[in-house]
Write a protein that holds these residues in place. Structure first.
Motif, PDB file in Angstrom:
ATOM      1  N   ARG A  18       1.270  11.329   1.934  1.00 48.22           N
ATOM      2  CA  ARG A  18       0.951  10.359   2.980  1.00 48.22           C
ATOM      3  C   ARG A  18       1.962  10.438   4.119  1.00 48.22           C
ATOM      4  O   ARG A  18       3.173  10.485   3.892  1.00 48.22           O
ATOM      5  CB  ARG A  18       0.933   8.940   2.414  1.00 48.22           C
ATOM      6  CG  ARG A  18      -0.195   8.682   1.439  1.00 48.22           C
ATOM      7  CD  ARG A  18      -0.183   7.268   0.906  1.00 48.22           C
ATOM      8  NE  ARG A  18      -0.340   6.255   1.963  1.00 48.22           N
ATOM      9  CZ  ARG A  18      -0.575   4.969   1.712  1.00 48.22           C
ATOM     10  NH1 ARG A  18      -0.658   4.541   0.466  1.00 48.22           N
ATOM     11  NH2 ARG A  18      -0.708   4.126   2.711  1.00 48.22           N
ATOM     12  N   ALA A  19       1.466  10.390   5.344  1.00 49.00           N
ATOM     13  CA  ALA A  19       2.366  10.436   6.497  1.00 49.00           C
ATOM     14  C   ALA A  19       3.169   9.143   6.621  1.00 49.00           C
ATOM     15  O   ALA A  19       4.289   9.156   7.135  1.00 49.00           O
ATOM     16  CB  ALA A  19       1.564  10.680   7.770  1.00 49.00           C
ATOM     17  N   SER A  20       2.601   8.031   6.151  1.00 50.97           N
ATOM     18  CA  SER A  20       3.297   6.756   6.202  1.00 50.97           C
ATOM     19  C   SER A  20       2.732   5.841   5.120  1.00 50.97           C
ATOM     20  O   SER A  20       1.678   6.113   4.541  1.00 50.97           O
ATOM     21  CB  SER A  20       3.152   6.099   7.584  1.00 50.97           C
ATOM     22  OG  SER A  20       1.793   5.763   7.833  1.00 50.97           O
ATOM     23  N   ILE A  21       3.443   4.755   4.851  1.00 54.00           N
ATOM     24  CA  ILE A  21       2.984   3.748   3.903  1.00 54.00           C
ATOM     25  C   ILE A  21       2.931   2.412   4.620  1.00 54.00           C
ATOM     26  O   ILE A  21       3.507   2.249   5.703  1.00 54.00           O
ATOM     27  CB  ILE A  21       3.902   3.662   2.667  1.00 54.00           C
ATOM     28  CG1 ILE A  21       5.350   3.362   3.088  1.00 54.00           C
ATOM     29  CG2 ILE A  21       3.825   4.940   1.847  1.00 54.00           C
ATOM     30  CD1 ILE A  21       6.287   3.101   1.934  1.00 54.00           C
ATOM     31  N   ARG A  22       2.247   1.436   4.009  1.00 50.56           N
ATOM     32  CA  ARG A  22       2.059   0.155   4.682  1.00 50.56           C
ATOM     33  C   ARG A  22       2.340  -1.015   3.739  1.00 50.56           C
ATOM     34  O   ARG A  22       2.062  -0.940   2.543  1.00 50.56           O
ATOM     35  CB  ARG A  22       0.621   0.025   5.201  1.00 50.56           C
ATOM     36  CG  ARG A  22       0.273   0.957   6.338  1.00 50.56           C
ATOM     37  CD  ARG A  22      -1.179   0.767   6.732  1.00 50.56           C
ATOM     38  NE  ARG A  22      -1.510   1.431   7.986  1.00 50.56           N
ATOM     39  CZ  ARG A  22      -2.687   1.310   8.594  1.00 50.56           C
ATOM     40  NH1 ARG A  22      -3.636   0.546   8.055  1.00 50.56           N
ATOM     41  NH2 ARG A  22      -2.915   1.933   9.724  1.00 50.56           N
ATOM     42  N   ILE A  23       2.874  -2.062   4.324  1.00 44.32           N
ATOM     43  CA  ILE A  23       2.989  -3.353   3.660  1.00 44.32           C
ATOM     44  C   ILE A  23       2.145  -4.328   4.469  1.00 44.32           C
ATOM     45  O   ILE A  23       2.342  -4.467   5.680  1.00 44.32           O
ATOM     46  CB  ILE A  23       4.446  -3.852   3.598  1.00 44.32           C
ATOM     47  CG1 ILE A  23       5.382  -2.796   3.001  1.00 44.32           C
ATOM     48  CG2 ILE A  23       4.514  -5.166   2.820  1.00 44.32           C
ATOM     49  CD1 ILE A  23       5.111  -2.456   1.558  1.00 44.32           C
ATOM     50  N   ASP A  39       0.874  -1.182   0.000  1.00 47.78           N
ATOM     51  CA  ASP A  39       0.000   0.000   0.000  1.00 47.78           C
ATOM     52  C   ASP A  39       0.908   1.228   0.000  1.00 47.78           C
ATOM     53  O   ASP A  39       1.098   1.889   1.022  1.00 47.78           O
ATOM     54  CB  ASP A  39      -0.890  -0.047   1.245  1.00 47.78           C
ATOM     55  CG  ASP A  39      -1.962   1.034   1.247  1.00 47.78           C
ATOM     56  OD1 ASP A  39      -2.012   1.835   0.299  1.00 47.78           O
ATOM     57  OD2 ASP A  39      -2.745   1.075   2.220  1.00 47.78           O
ATOM     58  N   ILE A  40       1.494   1.513  -1.187  1.00 43.96           N
ATOM     59  CA  ILE A  40       2.558   2.522  -1.285  1.00 43.96           C
ATOM     60  C   ILE A  40       2.261   3.602  -2.319  1.00 43.96           C
ATOM     61  O   ILE A  40       3.069   4.506  -2.515  1.00 43.96           O
ATOM     62  CB  ILE A  40       3.910   1.854  -1.630  1.00 43.96           C
ATOM     63  CG1 ILE A  40       3.811   1.040  -2.932  1.00 43.96           C
ATOM     64  CG2 ILE A  40       4.358   0.955  -0.472  1.00 43.96           C
ATOM     65  CD1 ILE A  40       5.123   0.418  -3.372  1.00 43.96           C
ATOM     66  N   GLY A  41       1.104   3.528  -2.980  1.00 43.94           N
ATOM     67  CA  GLY A  41       0.768   4.559  -3.956  1.00 43.94           C
ATOM     68  C   GLY A  41       0.441   5.875  -3.279  1.00 43.94           C
ATOM     69  O   GLY A  41      -0.197   5.905  -2.219  1.00 43.94           O
ATOM     70  N   ASP A  42       0.872   6.968  -3.878  1.00 39.46           N
ATOM     71  CA  ASP A  42       0.677   8.296  -3.262  1.00 39.46           C
ATOM     72  C   ASP A  42       0.862   9.365  -4.329  1.00 39.46           C
ATOM     73  O   ASP A  42       1.864  10.080  -4.346  1.00 39.46           O
ATOM     74  CB  ASP A  42       1.676   8.479  -2.112  1.00 39.46           C
ATOM     75  CG  ASP A  42       1.429   9.740  -1.296  1.00 39.46           C
ATOM     76  OD1 ASP A  42       0.381  10.382  -1.496  1.00 39.46           O
ATOM     77  OD2 ASP A  42       2.290  10.078  -0.467  1.00 39.46           O
ATOM     78  N   ASN A  43      -0.115   9.482  -5.230  1.00 38.14           N
ATOM     79  CA  ASN A  43       0.015  10.431  -6.335  1.00 38.14           C
ATOM     80  C   ASN A  43       0.268  11.860  -5.858  1.00 38.14           C
ATOM     81  O   ASN A  43       1.002  12.614  -6.489  1.00 38.14           O
ATOM     82  CB  ASN A  43      -1.245  10.397  -7.221  1.00 38.14           C
ATOM     83  CG  ASN A  43      -1.304   9.164  -8.105  1.00 38.14           C
ATOM     84  OD1 ASN A  43      -0.271   8.615  -8.482  1.00 38.14           O
ATOM     85  ND2 ASN A  43      -2.506   8.723  -8.425  1.00 38.14           N
ATOM     86  N   GLY A  44      -0.349  12.220  -4.748  1.00 40.57           N
ATOM     87  CA  GLY A  44      -0.165  13.576  -4.227  1.00 40.57           C
ATOM     88  C   GLY A  44       1.066  13.746  -3.371  1.00 40.57           C
ATOM     89  O   GLY A  44       1.383  14.866  -2.945  1.00 40.57           O
ATOM     90  N   ALA A  45       1.809  12.656  -3.114  1.00 40.74           N
ATOM     91  CA  ALA A  45       3.010  12.685  -2.274  1.00 40.74           C
ATOM     92  C   ALA A  45       2.735  13.408  -0.956  1.00 40.74           C
ATOM     93  O   ALA A  45       3.454  14.325  -0.545  1.00 40.74           O
ATOM     94  CB  ALA A  45       4.167  13.338  -3.013  1.00 40.74           C
ATOM     95  N   ASP A  95      13.056  11.259   4.132  1.00 39.57           N
ATOM     96  CA  ASP A  95      13.127  12.640   3.682  1.00 39.57           C
ATOM     97  C   ASP A  95      11.751  13.295   3.542  1.00 39.57           C
ATOM     98  O   ASP A  95      11.449  14.288   4.175  1.00 39.57           O
ATOM     99  CB  ASP A  95      13.889  12.720   2.341  1.00 39.57           C
ATOM    100  CG  ASP A  95      13.369  11.732   1.310  1.00 39.57           C
ATOM    101  OD1 ASP A  95      12.504  10.894   1.633  1.00 39.57           O
ATOM    102  OD2 ASP A  95      13.833  11.786   0.147  1.00 39.57           O
ATOM    103  N   ARG A  96      10.885  12.703   2.733  1.00 36.05           N
ATOM    104  CA  ARG A  96       9.571  13.263   2.439  1.00 36.05           C
ATOM    105  C   ARG A  96       8.714  12.144   1.853  1.00 36.05           C
ATOM    106  O   ARG A  96       9.227  11.089   1.495  1.00 36.05           O
ATOM    107  CB  ARG A  96       9.695  14.418   1.426  1.00 36.05           C
ATOM    108  CG  ARG A  96      10.315  13.980   0.102  1.00 36.05           C
ATOM    109  CD  ARG A  96      10.365  15.100  -0.917  1.00 36.05           C
ATOM    110  NE  ARG A  96      11.059  14.697  -2.139  1.00 36.05           N
ATOM    111  CZ  ARG A  96      10.523  14.002  -3.136  1.00 36.05           C
ATOM    112  NH1 ARG A  96       9.248  13.610  -3.051  1.00 36.05           N
ATOM    113  NH2 ARG A  96      11.228  13.691  -4.212  1.00 36.05           N
ATOM    114  N   PRO A  97       7.400  12.352   1.734  1.00 31.28           N
ATOM    115  CA  PRO A  97       6.566  11.332   1.095  1.00 31.28           C
ATOM    116  C   PRO A  97       6.924  11.166  -0.387  1.00 31.28           C
ATOM    117  O   PRO A  97       7.342  12.111  -1.056  1.00 31.28           O
ATOM    118  CB  PRO A  97       5.146  11.875   1.260  1.00 31.28           C
ATOM    119  CG  PRO A  97       5.225  12.822   2.409  1.00 31.28           C
ATOM    120  CD  PRO A  97       6.590  13.450   2.316  1.00 31.28           C
TER     121      PRO A  97
END
Length: 308
Positions: A111-116, A103-109, A142-144
Protein backbone atom coordinates in the motif's frame (compact mmCIF):
# COMPACT_ATOMS: atom_id res chain seq x y z
CA UNK A 1 -6.98 -2.32 38.70
CA UNK A 2 -8.17 -0.52 41.78
CA UNK A 3 -6.82 -0.19 45.30
CA UNK A 4 -8.80 -0.08 48.55
CA UNK A 5 -6.28 2.35 50.05
CA UNK A 6 -5.87 6.02 49.24
CA UNK A 7 -2.40 5.39 47.80
CA UNK A 8 -2.50 4.88 44.01
CA UNK A 9 -1.17 1.56 42.78
CA UNK A 10 2.05 2.00 40.82
CA UNK A 11 1.96 1.02 37.14
CA UNK A 12 4.79 -1.46 37.68
CA UNK A 13 2.54 -3.29 40.16
CA UNK A 14 -0.59 -3.17 38.00
CA UNK A 15 0.76 -5.30 35.16
CA UNK A 16 1.96 -8.24 37.33
CA UNK A 17 -1.34 -8.16 39.22
CA UNK A 18 -3.27 -8.52 35.99
CA UNK A 19 -0.92 -11.18 34.66
CA UNK A 20 -1.28 -13.15 37.89
CA UNK A 21 -4.89 -14.12 37.12
CA UNK A 22 -4.80 -17.63 35.71
CA UNK A 23 -8.36 -18.08 34.51
CA UNK A 24 -10.85 -16.20 32.37
CA UNK A 25 -14.62 -16.08 32.65
CA UNK A 26 -17.22 -15.83 29.92
CA UNK A 27 -19.20 -12.58 30.13
CA UNK A 28 -21.49 -13.63 27.31
CA UNK A 29 -21.60 -14.28 23.58
CA UNK A 30 -21.59 -11.82 20.72
CA UNK A 31 -25.29 -11.80 19.88
CA UNK A 32 -25.09 -10.13 16.46
CA UNK A 33 -24.05 -12.84 14.01
CA UNK A 34 -23.06 -10.14 11.50
CA UNK A 35 -20.05 -9.34 13.70
CA UNK A 36 -18.32 -12.52 12.56
CA UNK A 37 -14.80 -11.17 12.00
CA UNK A 38 -14.31 -9.05 15.11
CA UNK A 39 -10.90 -7.52 14.59
CA UNK A 40 -10.91 -4.73 17.18
CA UNK A 41 -12.59 -3.88 20.47
CA UNK A 42 -12.69 -0.80 22.69
CA UNK A 43 -14.78 0.21 25.70
CA UNK A 44 -16.73 3.45 25.53
CA UNK A 45 -15.79 5.95 28.22
CA UNK A 46 -18.95 7.98 27.80
CA UNK A 47 -21.56 5.23 27.50
CA UNK A 48 -21.30 2.85 30.42
CA UNK A 49 -21.65 -0.80 29.46
CA UNK A 50 -20.96 -0.24 25.74
CA UNK A 51 -18.18 -1.75 23.67
CA UNK A 52 -17.41 -0.78 20.09
CA UNK A 53 -16.21 -3.31 17.52
CA UNK A 54 -15.92 -3.84 13.78
CA UNK A 55 -15.31 -6.57 11.24
CA UNK A 56 -11.99 -7.26 9.58
CA UNK A 57 -11.54 -5.91 6.06
CA UNK A 58 -13.50 -3.29 4.14
CA UNK A 59 -16.80 -3.76 6.05
CA UNK A 60 -17.34 -0.36 7.68
CA UNK A 61 -20.12 -1.08 10.13
CA UNK A 62 -19.51 0.16 13.69
CA UNK A 63 -21.03 -2.37 16.09
CA UNK A 64 -22.28 -1.37 19.54
CA UNK A 65 -21.99 -4.36 21.86
CA UNK A 66 -23.00 -4.75 25.48
CA UNK A 67 -20.42 -5.92 28.00
CA UNK A 68 -22.41 -9.17 28.05
CA UNK A 69 -22.24 -9.46 24.26
CA UNK A 70 -25.73 -8.05 23.64
CA UNK A 71 -26.48 -6.47 20.27
CA UNK A 72 -26.89 -2.72 20.80
CA UNK A 73 -27.08 -1.81 17.12
CA UNK A 74 -24.91 -1.27 14.04
CA UNK A 75 -23.97 2.16 12.74
CA UNK A 76 -23.00 2.08 9.04
CA UNK A 77 -19.91 4.19 8.35
CA UNK A 78 -19.87 5.82 4.93
CA UNK A 79 -16.22 5.46 3.93
CA UNK A 80 -15.11 5.57 0.30
CA UNK A 81 -12.18 3.29 -0.48
CA UNK A 82 -11.69 1.49 2.84
CA UNK A 83 -9.42 -1.53 2.31
CA UNK A 84 -8.57 -3.44 5.46
CA UNK A 85 -9.74 -2.09 8.83
CA UNK A 86 -7.92 -3.98 11.55
CA UNK A 87 -8.27 -2.17 14.89
CA UNK A 88 -10.19 0.48 16.80
CA UNK A 89 -9.36 3.02 19.51
CA UNK A 90 -10.91 5.98 21.34
CA UNK A 91 -9.38 9.43 21.81
CA UNK A 92 -10.67 12.60 23.43
CA UNK A 93 -11.73 15.26 20.96
CA UNK A 94 -12.56 18.98 21.26
CA UNK A 95 -16.29 18.29 21.57
CA UNK A 96 -16.30 14.73 22.91
CA UNK A 97 -14.72 11.34 22.45
CA UNK A 98 -13.82 10.21 18.96
CA UNK A 99 -13.44 6.72 17.51
CA UNK A 100 -10.44 5.84 15.39
CA UNK A 101 -10.79 3.04 12.84
CA UNK A 102 -7.43 1.79 11.60
CA UNK A 103 -7.34 0.95 7.89
CA UNK A 104 -3.80 -0.44 8.22
CA UNK A 105 -3.98 -4.05 7.04
CA UNK A 106 -1.68 -4.85 4.11
CA UNK A 107 -0.94 -8.55 3.69
CA UNK A 108 0.96 -7.90 0.48
CA UNK A 109 2.92 -4.97 1.99
CA UNK A 110 2.28 -2.85 -1.09
CA UNK A 111 0.00 0.00 0.00
CA UNK A 112 1.24 3.48 -0.86
CA UNK A 113 -0.36 4.83 2.32
CA UNK A 114 -2.56 3.83 5.25
CA UNK A 115 -5.52 5.60 6.81
CA UNK A 116 -7.03 6.25 10.21
CA UNK A 117 -10.70 7.26 10.10
CA UNK A 118 -11.68 9.61 12.95
CA UNK A 119 -15.38 9.90 13.73
CA UNK A 120 -17.32 11.42 16.63
CA UNK A 121 -18.46 8.66 18.96
CA UNK A 122 -22.15 8.10 18.19
CA UNK A 123 -24.97 7.57 20.63
CA UNK A 124 -25.47 3.78 20.71
CA UNK A 125 -29.22 4.31 21.10
CA UNK A 126 -29.49 6.48 17.97
CA UNK A 127 -28.47 4.17 15.14
CA UNK A 128 -27.74 6.07 11.93
CA UNK A 129 -25.23 6.16 9.10
CA UNK A 130 -22.06 8.00 10.10
CA UNK A 131 -20.91 10.53 7.52
CA UNK A 132 -18.85 12.92 9.67
CA UNK A 133 -15.45 11.35 9.00
CA UNK A 134 -11.98 12.86 9.18
CA UNK A 135 -9.39 10.89 7.20
CA UNK A 136 -5.86 10.84 8.64
CA UNK A 137 -3.43 9.53 6.03
CA UNK A 138 0.04 8.23 6.85
CA UNK A 139 3.05 6.69 5.11
CA UNK A 140 5.83 4.66 6.67
CA UNK A 141 9.32 6.18 6.54
CA UNK A 142 10.91 3.07 5.05
CA UNK A 143 8.51 0.77 3.17
CA UNK A 144 4.92 -0.52 3.40
CA UNK A 145 4.09 -2.77 6.36
CA UNK A 146 1.22 -5.01 7.32
CA UNK A 147 -0.29 -4.08 10.70
CA UNK A 148 -3.25 -4.96 12.91
CA UNK A 149 -2.56 -2.90 16.06
CA UNK A 150 -3.59 0.71 16.67
CA UNK A 151 -2.87 2.33 20.04
CA UNK A 152 -3.39 5.89 21.26
CA UNK A 153 -0.91 7.90 23.30
CA UNK A 154 -3.40 10.45 24.59
CA UNK A 155 -0.81 12.49 26.50
CA UNK A 156 1.14 13.16 23.32
CA UNK A 157 -1.90 13.19 20.99
CA UNK A 158 -0.29 10.52 18.84
CA UNK A 159 -1.31 7.22 17.31
CA UNK A 160 0.96 4.20 17.67
CA UNK A 161 1.08 1.36 15.15
CA UNK A 162 2.72 -1.99 15.84
CA UNK A 163 3.41 -3.89 12.64
CA UNK A 164 2.74 -7.55 11.93
CA UNK A 165 6.03 -8.75 10.50
CA UNK A 166 6.42 -12.29 9.13
CA UNK A 167 9.40 -13.97 7.57
CA UNK A 168 9.09 -14.67 3.82
CA UNK A 169 8.97 -18.32 2.85
CA UNK A 170 8.93 -19.50 -0.77
CA UNK A 171 5.52 -20.78 -1.80
CA UNK A 172 3.83 -19.57 1.42
CA UNK A 173 1.40 -16.61 1.47
CA UNK A 174 2.82 -13.67 3.48
CA UNK A 175 0.16 -13.94 6.18
CA UNK A 176 1.31 -17.49 6.98
CA UNK A 177 5.03 -16.75 7.31
CA UNK A 178 6.80 -17.29 10.66
CA UNK A 179 6.67 -14.55 13.30
CA UNK A 180 9.34 -11.87 12.96
CA UNK A 181 10.25 -8.82 15.04
CA UNK A 182 7.56 -6.12 14.97
CA UNK A 183 8.23 -2.43 14.39
CA UNK A 184 6.70 0.48 16.32
CA UNK A 185 5.71 3.71 14.57
CA UNK A 186 4.06 6.90 15.82
CA UNK A 187 2.26 9.77 14.15
CA UNK A 188 0.28 12.89 15.12
CA UNK A 189 -3.49 12.87 15.51
CA UNK A 190 -3.80 16.61 14.90
CA UNK A 191 -2.44 19.08 12.38
CA UNK A 192 -2.93 17.09 9.19
CA UNK A 193 -2.93 18.88 5.87
CA UNK A 194 -3.83 17.64 2.41
CA UNK A 195 -1.03 15.11 2.01
CA UNK A 196 -0.03 12.04 4.01
CA UNK A 197 2.07 12.41 7.16
CA UNK A 198 5.27 10.40 7.49
CA UNK A 199 5.25 8.19 10.58
CA UNK A 200 8.17 8.22 13.01
CA UNK A 201 10.05 4.96 13.64
CA UNK A 202 10.26 4.45 17.43
CA UNK A 203 11.77 1.00 17.87
CA UNK A 204 10.90 -2.67 17.84
CA UNK A 205 9.07 -5.33 19.82
CA UNK A 206 10.75 -8.72 19.63
CA UNK A 207 7.53 -10.62 19.01
CA UNK A 208 9.47 -13.67 17.85
CA UNK A 209 11.27 -13.88 21.21
CA UNK A 210 7.98 -13.35 23.05
CA UNK A 211 6.45 -16.18 21.04
CA UNK A 212 9.21 -18.54 22.19
CA UNK A 213 8.59 -17.50 25.82
CA UNK A 214 4.82 -17.98 25.69
CA UNK A 215 3.50 -20.23 28.45
CA UNK A 216 0.54 -22.30 27.29
CA UNK A 217 -0.70 -25.74 28.27
CA UNK A 218 -1.29 -26.61 24.63
CA UNK A 219 0.17 -24.54 21.79
CA UNK A 220 -2.29 -22.75 19.54
CA UNK A 221 -2.48 -24.28 16.02
CA UNK A 222 -1.13 -21.04 14.58
CA UNK A 223 1.88 -21.32 16.89
CA UNK A 224 2.52 -24.83 15.57
CA UNK A 225 2.46 -23.29 12.09
CA UNK A 226 4.98 -20.65 13.20
CA UNK A 227 2.94 -17.44 13.39
CA UNK A 228 1.09 -17.62 16.70
CA UNK A 229 3.11 -14.70 18.08
CA UNK A 230 2.22 -11.98 15.58
CA UNK A 231 0.40 -8.98 17.14
CA UNK A 232 -3.25 -8.93 16.13
CA UNK A 233 -4.77 -6.25 18.40
CA UNK A 234 -4.02 -3.87 21.22
CA UNK A 235 -5.34 -1.34 23.69
CA UNK A 236 -4.14 1.25 26.20
CA UNK A 237 -5.89 1.47 29.58
CA UNK A 238 -8.00 4.65 29.99
CA UNK A 239 -5.53 6.08 32.52
CA UNK A 240 -2.65 5.33 30.15
CA UNK A 241 -0.69 3.20 32.61
CA UNK A 242 -1.10 -0.23 30.99
CA UNK A 243 -0.66 -1.37 27.41
CA UNK A 244 -1.89 -4.68 26.02
CA UNK A 245 -0.85 -6.42 22.82
CA UNK A 246 -2.59 -9.62 21.93
CA UNK A 247 -1.45 -12.40 19.65
CA UNK A 248 -3.26 -15.51 18.46
CA UNK A 249 -1.67 -17.32 21.40
CA UNK A 250 -1.73 -14.89 24.34
CA UNK A 251 -1.75 -11.31 25.63
CA UNK A 252 1.30 -9.31 26.71
CA UNK A 253 0.90 -6.46 29.18
CA UNK A 254 3.31 -3.55 29.63
CA UNK A 255 3.46 -1.20 32.59
CA UNK A 256 4.02 2.32 31.26
CA UNK A 257 6.50 4.31 33.38
CA UNK A 258 5.67 7.90 34.20
CA UNK A 259 6.93 10.29 31.55
CA UNK A 260 7.49 7.61 28.91
CA UNK A 261 5.47 7.43 25.72
CA UNK A 262 3.43 4.42 24.68
CA UNK A 263 5.78 3.69 21.79
CA UNK A 264 8.90 4.01 23.93
CA UNK A 265 7.40 1.70 26.55
CA UNK A 266 6.72 -1.02 24.00
CA UNK A 267 10.20 -0.70 22.55
CA UNK A 268 12.13 -0.65 25.84
CA UNK A 269 10.19 -2.26 28.70
CA UNK A 270 9.64 -5.99 29.33
CA UNK A 271 6.01 -7.17 29.39
CA UNK A 272 4.33 -9.91 31.41
CA UNK A 273 2.07 -12.57 29.98
CA UNK A 274 -1.62 -12.63 30.82
CA UNK A 275 -3.41 -15.98 30.86
CA UNK A 276 -6.14 -15.96 28.25
CA UNK A 277 -8.54 -18.59 26.94
CA UNK A 278 -7.93 -20.50 23.76
CA UNK A 279 -9.70 -18.65 20.96
CA UNK A 280 -9.90 -19.80 17.32
CA UNK A 281 -8.61 -16.52 15.85
CA UNK A 282 -8.25 -13.87 18.54
CA UNK A 283 -7.71 -10.38 17.19
CA UNK A 284 -9.55 -8.10 19.65
CA UNK A 285 -8.66 -6.92 23.16
CA UNK A 286 -9.89 -4.06 25.36
CA UNK A 287 -9.39 -2.79 28.89
CA UNK A 288 -12.55 -2.45 30.97
CA UNK A 289 -12.62 -1.39 34.64
CA UNK A 290 -9.28 -2.98 35.49
CA UNK A 291 -9.97 -6.15 33.54
CA UNK A 292 -9.14 -7.27 30.01
CA UNK A 293 -11.78 -8.40 27.52
CA UNK A 294 -11.07 -10.55 24.47
CA UNK A 295 -13.11 -11.85 21.57
CA UNK A 296 -12.29 -13.99 18.56
CA UNK A 297 -13.37 -13.91 14.96
CA UNK A 298 -16.22 -16.30 14.23
CA UNK A 299 -20.01 -16.38 14.46
CA UNK A 300 -21.37 -15.61 17.95
CA UNK A 301 -18.00 -16.04 19.71
CA UNK A 302 -17.63 -15.85 23.48
CA UNK A 303 -16.69 -12.56 25.11
CA UNK A 304 -14.04 -13.40 27.70
CA UNK A 305 -12.88 -11.41 30.72
CA UNK A 306 -9.56 -11.74 32.54
CA UNK A 307 -9.41 -10.13 35.96
CA UNK A 308 -10.82 -10.23 39.48
Amino acid sequence: MSSSSSTPVAAEDLAPALCAFETSSVRGQIANSALDEASGLVASRRHRGVLWSHNDGADTGLFAVGTDGADLGVHPVSIDGARDIEDIAIVSGPTGDEILLADIGDNGANRASIRIYRIPEPDPAAVATITDIDVLEFVYPDRPHNAEVLLVDEDARRIVIVTKEQQPVDGVPPEFGPTAESLVFEGPIDGHGDGPVVLDAIGTVDTYLLETRTVAETPHPFTLLGFGGVPTGGDVAPDGRLIALRTYETIWVWARPSGRSVGETLASEPPCQARVPREPQGEAVAFLDGTVLTVSEGTNPSLFELGP
